[in-house]
Design a protein around this motif. Structure first.
Motif, PDB file in Angstrom:
ATOM      1  N   ARG A   1      44.532  34.922  46.405  1.00 51.62           N
ATOM      2  CA  ARG A   1      45.849  35.557  46.411  1.00 51.62           C
ATOM      3  C   ARG A   1      45.751  37.010  45.963  1.00 51.62           C
ATOM      4  NH1 ARG A   1      47.631  30.715  43.979  1.00 51.62           N
ATOM      5  NH2 ARG A   1      47.934  31.787  41.989  1.00 51.62           N
ATOM      6  N   GLU A   2      44.913  37.260  44.951  1.00 54.02           N
ATOM      7  CA  GLU A   2      44.712  38.635  44.500  1.00 54.02           C
ATOM      8  C   GLU A   2      44.102  39.481  45.606  1.00 54.02           C
ATOM      9  OE1 GLU A   2      42.338  38.445  41.023  1.00 54.02           O
ATOM     10  OE2 GLU A   2      43.861  37.432  39.799  1.00 54.02           O
ATOM     11  N   GLN A   3      43.142  38.894  46.329  1.00 52.53           N
ATOM     12  CA  GLN A   3      42.522  39.621  47.428  1.00 52.53           C
ATOM     13  C   GLN A   3      43.532  39.899  48.532  1.00 52.53           C
ATOM     14  OE1 GLN A   3      39.276  40.806  47.599  1.00 52.53           O
ATOM     15  NE2 GLN A   3      40.049  41.847  49.426  1.00 52.53           N
ATOM     16  N   LEU A   4      44.415  38.912  48.786  1.00 55.98           N
ATOM     17  CA  LEU A   4      45.447  39.094  49.808  1.00 55.98           C
ATOM     18  C   LEU A   4      46.383  40.236  49.436  1.00 55.98           C
ATOM     19  CD1 LEU A   4      46.904  38.130  52.383  1.00 55.98           C
ATOM     20  CD2 LEU A   4      48.171  36.527  50.944  1.00 55.98           C
ATOM     21  N   GLU A   5      46.811  40.275  48.173  1.00 61.30           N
ATOM     22  CA  GLU A   5      47.684  41.359  47.728  1.00 61.30           C
ATOM     23  C   GLU A   5      46.992  42.706  47.853  1.00 61.30           C
ATOM     24  OE1 GLU A   5      48.835  40.369  43.796  1.00 61.30           O
ATOM     25  OE2 GLU A   5      49.972  38.578  44.371  1.00 61.30           O
TER      26      GLU A   5
END
Length: 270
Positions: free
Chosen positions: A37-41
């Motif tokens: 999720r952090e990578q997606l953001e």
């Protein structure tokens, strides 16, 4: 990955901005781990820059997904027709495994409910879990539930034991039967391999071995009378084990689901 409604509500509440309407489509597409999720953001922030086009990135990602799906479909079609996707030779196909004698390629199913047991090297005991994955580095990831319980390096384990039980094997057999339609070689009606009178026979009327399925004793006997085997072969009474009087197309197997003829099996229409 489909998620339950209760789990979806929990994730929605714990996700920043999750109460908004825009979060629902993303969650329905799949569940991401926290670092993902952090990578997606981070990726979305990059896409916000003027020098990158979000639509171009999405088009490229869609193209990669399509190419991956097409490649997977081609591979599965080759396997479905009994050929090795790596070298093209014939596969040794079993109910839960397929192996290529020519190049060593293989694929197999593992238990869904019975669990696994990873035996450590040098008699160092075992690590048990629900599933185990051998990753690219050669290490084994042992999962209990949805969490990784142990990571065993390649040098630390000896072998992996899959704990099949009779109940799960019976259930998996039933699942396969539910997906298949077997046609009787005499009356052309649907044959039930679990019904009394179901027969499978291997016979060579010419130089090549053939295999037939029959829904009842009557159909089997009618077929035998109409198409008697050659006297010197006597295929109906003789076992194929050790017989070299024809060109073999099938392995020597006793009656059972693994012996079902490909010529008489097709996917059941939904």
């Amino acid at each position: 990955m489909a998620i339950s409604k209760k789990l979806y509500e929990l994730i929605r509440k714990q996700t920043p901005g999750g109460d908004g309407a825009g979060s629902e489509p993303a969650l329905k597409e799949g569940l991401l781990q926290s670092d993902q999720r952090e990578q997606l953001e981070h990726d979305m922030q990059i896409l916000d820059d003027d020098w990158l086009s979000e639509s171009d990135i999405r088009k490229e990602a869609s193209q990669q997904l399509r190419e991956a799906a097409e490649s997977s479909l081609r591979r599965l079609q080759v396997i479905q027709h009994g050929r090795c996707p790596q070298c093209g030779e014939g596969l040794r196909q079993h109910l839960f495994a397929s192996v290529c004698d020519a190049c060593g390629w293989y694929v197999y199913d593992t238990p869904r409910n019975s669990g696994v047991r990873v035996h450590l090297a040098g008699g160092g005991g075992v690590v048990e879990g629900d599933r185990a994955y051998v990753v690219k580095s050669g290490a084994v990831l042992v999962l209990r539930g949805d969490a990784v319980a142990a990571r065993v390096p390649p040098s630390a384990f000896s072998w992996i034991e899959y704990l099949w039980n009779d109940e799960e094997l019976s259930q998996r057999n039933k699942e396969v039967l539910d997906r298949l339609t077997i046609i009787c070689g005499w009356c052309s009606k649907i044959a039930d391999p679990e019904a009394d009178g179901f027969h499978i026979c291997q016979v060579a009327f010419g130089s090549t071995q053939e295999r037939y399925c029959f829904c009842s004793d009557e159909c089997f006997e009618a077929f035998r009378k109409m198409y008697p085997s050659r006297v010197h072969r006597n295929c109906y009474e003789r076992s194929c084990v050790g017989c070299d009087l024809c060109t073999k197309r099938y392995d020597d197997e006793s009656e059972g689901i693994r012996t079902l003829a490909k010529d008489y099996i097709k996917e059941r229409r939904k």
